[in-house]
Design a protein around this motif. Sequence first.
Motif, PDB file in Angstrom:
ATOM      1  N   HIS A 185       0.861  -0.821   0.280  1.00  0.00           N
ATOM      2  CA  HIS A 185       0.101   0.027  -0.041  1.00  0.00           C
ATOM      3  C   HIS A 185       1.082   1.493  -0.174  1.00  0.00           C
ATOM      4  N   TYR A 186       1.680   1.157   0.819  1.00  0.00           N
ATOM      5  CA  TYR A 186       3.296   2.171   0.755  1.00  0.00           C
ATOM      6  C   TYR A 186       3.562   2.722  -0.707  1.00  0.00           C
ATOM      7  N   VAL A 187       3.781   1.269  -0.962  1.00  0.00           N
ATOM      8  CA  VAL A 187       4.735   1.547  -2.686  1.00  0.00           C
ATOM      9  C   VAL A 187       4.265   2.599  -3.906  1.00  0.00           C
ATOM     10  N   GLU A 188       2.185   1.622  -3.179  1.00  0.00           N
ATOM     11  CA  GLU A 188       1.698   3.008  -4.436  1.00  0.00           C
ATOM     12  C   GLU A 188       1.213   3.459  -4.408  1.00  0.00           C
ATOM     13  N   ASN A 189       1.026   3.865  -2.945  1.00  0.00           N
ATOM     14  CA  ASN A 189       0.004   5.596  -2.441  1.00  0.00           C
ATOM     15  C   ASN A 189       1.209   5.951  -1.645  1.00  0.00           C
ATOM     16  N   ARG A 190       2.389   5.744  -1.730  1.00  0.00           N
ATOM     17  CA  ARG A 190       3.778   6.652  -1.486  1.00  0.00           C
ATOM     18  C   ARG A 190       3.438   8.431  -1.580  1.00  0.00           C
ATOM     19  N   SER A 191       3.941   9.151  -0.827  1.00  0.00           N
ATOM     20  CA  SER A 191       3.381  10.981  -0.943  1.00  0.00           C
ATOM     21  C   SER A 191       4.007  11.599   0.428  1.00  0.00           C
ATOM     22  N   LEU A 192       4.167  12.816   0.414  1.00  0.00           N
ATOM     23  CA  LEU A 192       4.908  13.771   1.064  1.00  0.00           C
ATOM     24  C   LEU A 192       4.267  13.785   2.367  1.00  0.00           C
ATOM     25  N   ARG A 193       2.938  13.229   1.794  1.00  0.00           N
ATOM     26  CA  ARG A 193       1.559  14.060   3.123  1.00  0.00           C
ATOM     27  C   ARG A 193       1.477  12.687   3.625  1.00  0.00           C
ATOM     28  N   LEU A 194       1.521  11.499   3.273  1.00  0.00           N
ATOM     29  CA  LEU A 194       1.917   9.530   3.907  1.00  0.00           C
ATOM     30  C   LEU A 194       2.761   9.395   4.693  1.00  0.00           C
ATOM     31  N   ASP A 195       4.095   9.697   4.637  1.00  0.00           N
ATOM     32  CA  ASP A 195       4.972  10.874   4.863  1.00  0.00           C
ATOM     33  C   ASP A 195       4.852  10.861   6.112  1.00  0.00           C
ATOM     34  N   ALA A 196       4.420  11.992   6.503  1.00  0.00           N
ATOM     35  CA  ALA A 196       3.945  13.535   7.746  1.00  0.00           C
ATOM     36  C   ALA A 196       3.575  11.800   8.861  1.00  0.00           C
ATOM     37  N   GLY A 197       2.188  12.012   8.083  1.00  0.00           N
ATOM     38  CA  GLY A 197       1.296  11.275   8.980  1.00  0.00           C
ATOM     39  C   GLY A 197       1.704   9.840   9.803  1.00  0.00           C
ATOM     40  N   ILE A 198       2.680   9.160   8.447  1.00  0.00           N
ATOM     41  CA  ILE A 198       4.124   7.949   9.096  1.00  0.00           C
ATOM     42  C   ILE A 198       4.400   8.322  10.543  1.00  0.00           C
ATOM     43  N   LEU A 199       5.308   9.302  10.129  1.00  0.00           N
ATOM     44  CA  LEU A 199       6.397  10.033  10.891  1.00  0.00           C
ATOM     45  C   LEU A 199       5.735  10.066  12.564  1.00  0.00           C
ATOM     46  N   LEU A 200       4.451  10.904  11.375  1.00  0.00           N
ATOM     47  CA  LEU A 200       3.143  11.624  13.583  1.00  0.00           C
ATOM     48  C   LEU A 200       2.976  10.138  14.418  1.00  0.00           C
ATOM     49  N   ARG A 201       3.020   9.157  13.627  1.00  0.00           N
ATOM     50  CA  ARG A 201       2.500   8.148  14.410  1.00  0.00           C
ATOM     51  C   ARG A 201       3.406   7.248  15.391  1.00  0.00           C
ATOM     52  N   THR A 202       4.601   7.894  14.757  1.00  0.00           N
ATOM     53  CA  THR A 202       5.852   6.348  15.214  1.00  0.00           C
ATOM     54  C   THR A 202       6.200   7.200  16.347  1.00  0.00           C
ATOM     55  N   VAL A 203       5.491   8.470  16.894  1.00  0.00           N
ATOM     56  CA  VAL A 203       6.216   8.539  18.097  1.00  0.00           C
ATOM     57  C   VAL A 203       5.844   7.851  19.500  1.00  0.00           C
ATOM     58  N   PRO A 204       3.736   8.170  19.369  1.00  0.00           N
ATOM     59  CA  PRO A 204       3.293   7.357  20.088  1.00  0.00           C
ATOM     60  C   PRO A 204       3.546   5.361  20.072  1.00  0.00           C
ATOM     61  N   ALA A 205       3.593   4.857  18.924  1.00  0.00           N
ATOM     62  CA  ALA A 205       3.403   3.903  18.946  1.00  0.00           C
ATOM     63  C   ALA A 205       4.771   3.512  19.169  1.00  0.00           C
ATOM     64  N   VAL A 206       6.467   4.258  20.056  1.00  0.00           N
ATOM     65  CA  VAL A 206       7.352   4.094  19.664  1.00  0.00           C
ATOM     66  C   VAL A 206       7.071   4.608  21.366  1.00  0.00           C
ATOM     67  N   LEU A 207       6.778   5.212  21.991  1.00  0.00           N
ATOM     68  CA  LEU A 207       6.566   5.051  23.068  1.00  0.00           C
ATOM     69  C   LEU A 207       5.942   4.362  24.072  1.00  0.00           C
ATOM     70  N   THR A 208       4.606   3.853  23.716  1.00  0.00           N
ATOM     71  CA  THR A 208       4.084   2.450  24.231  1.00  0.00           C
ATOM     72  C   THR A 208       4.747   1.652  24.249  1.00  0.00           C
ATOM     73  N   SER A 209       5.469   1.178  22.922  1.00  0.00           N
ATOM     74  CA  SER A 209       6.260  -0.058  22.969  1.00  0.00           C
ATOM     75  C   SER A 209       5.298  -0.869  22.309  1.00  0.00           C
ATOM     76  N   ARG A 210       4.200  -0.978  21.866  1.00  0.00           N
ATOM     77  CA  ARG A 210       3.397  -2.197  21.354  1.00  0.00           C
ATOM     78  C   ARG A 210       4.475  -3.166  20.434  1.00  0.00           C
ATOM     79  N   GLY A 211       4.790  -4.037  20.678  1.00  0.00           N
ATOM     80  CA  GLY A 211       4.417  -4.767  19.507  1.00  0.00           C
ATOM     81  C   GLY A 211       6.325  -4.753  18.893  1.00  0.00           C
ATOM     82  N   ALA A 212       6.784  -4.180  19.928  1.00  0.00           N
ATOM     83  CA  ALA A 212       8.527  -3.974  19.838  1.00  0.00           C
ATOM     84  C   ALA A 212       8.935  -5.243  20.745  1.00  0.00           C
ATOM     85  N   HIS A 213       9.651  -6.460  20.017  1.00  0.00           N
ATOM     86  CA  HIS A 213      10.563  -7.309  20.667  1.00  0.00           C
ATOM     87  C   HIS A 213      11.332  -7.855  19.651  1.00  0.00           C
TER      88      HIS A 213
END
Length: 213
Positions: A185-213
């Motif tokens: 989905h990312y490969v076929e729909n990549r855009s700077l807007r999509l990148d910005a959204g992923i970067l913003l969502r990375t912060v809470p994903a890292v802080l909650t450490s969900r799925g990290a092992h």
Amino acid sequence: MALSAPHLPSDRRSVRRLPAKRVVDIVGATSLLMLFLPVMAAVFLLLKATCPGPVLFRQVRAGLHGRPFRMLKFRTMHLGAHAERASLAGRNDSDGHLFKLRDDPRVTRIGRHLRRFSLDELPQLVNVLRGEMSLVGPRPLLLEDSDYTGRARDRLLVLPGLTGLWQVRGRSNLPWEEMLRLDLHYVENRSLRLDAGILLRTVPAVLTSRGAH
């Protein structure tokens, strides 16, 4: 040696290029390196003082168009860990396409804390500056973790990323087919807007450490 080019229909082989993405990668990676330099220095000194062997771990991964590159990480496993992988194959918690252990005995005590908050990935900002990775894209996999046939080869049409869609939607808790679907989905729909959204969502994903092992 690079993997052969993916056999794709002509309309999918040429992925739309985003010239501004490289500028964002350089500015973003430089800024993040400056921001996290004190953290990286502290991790370096901690590992140097407590874990025998090199602090940085260099591992060959599949990059753009399958070209191998050496991905950088802070070392989270004891020396000789990769040689023990075969003996642990029967305990794989993934669905067979990837090798993941939720309670990997090779990971050091300090390494578990680094992985929990993805601090071990910070050296990959250097890979971004080198042009081997992007801030956002499919995660670079070990060559032996996928045969890169069929749809999986499409992942190689863009630079691998420091973070991506499946990192913000469950990380290692997701099955391989869902990881692959999100990457495509990312490969076929990549855009700077999509990148910005992923970067913003990375912060809470890292802080909650969900799925990290």
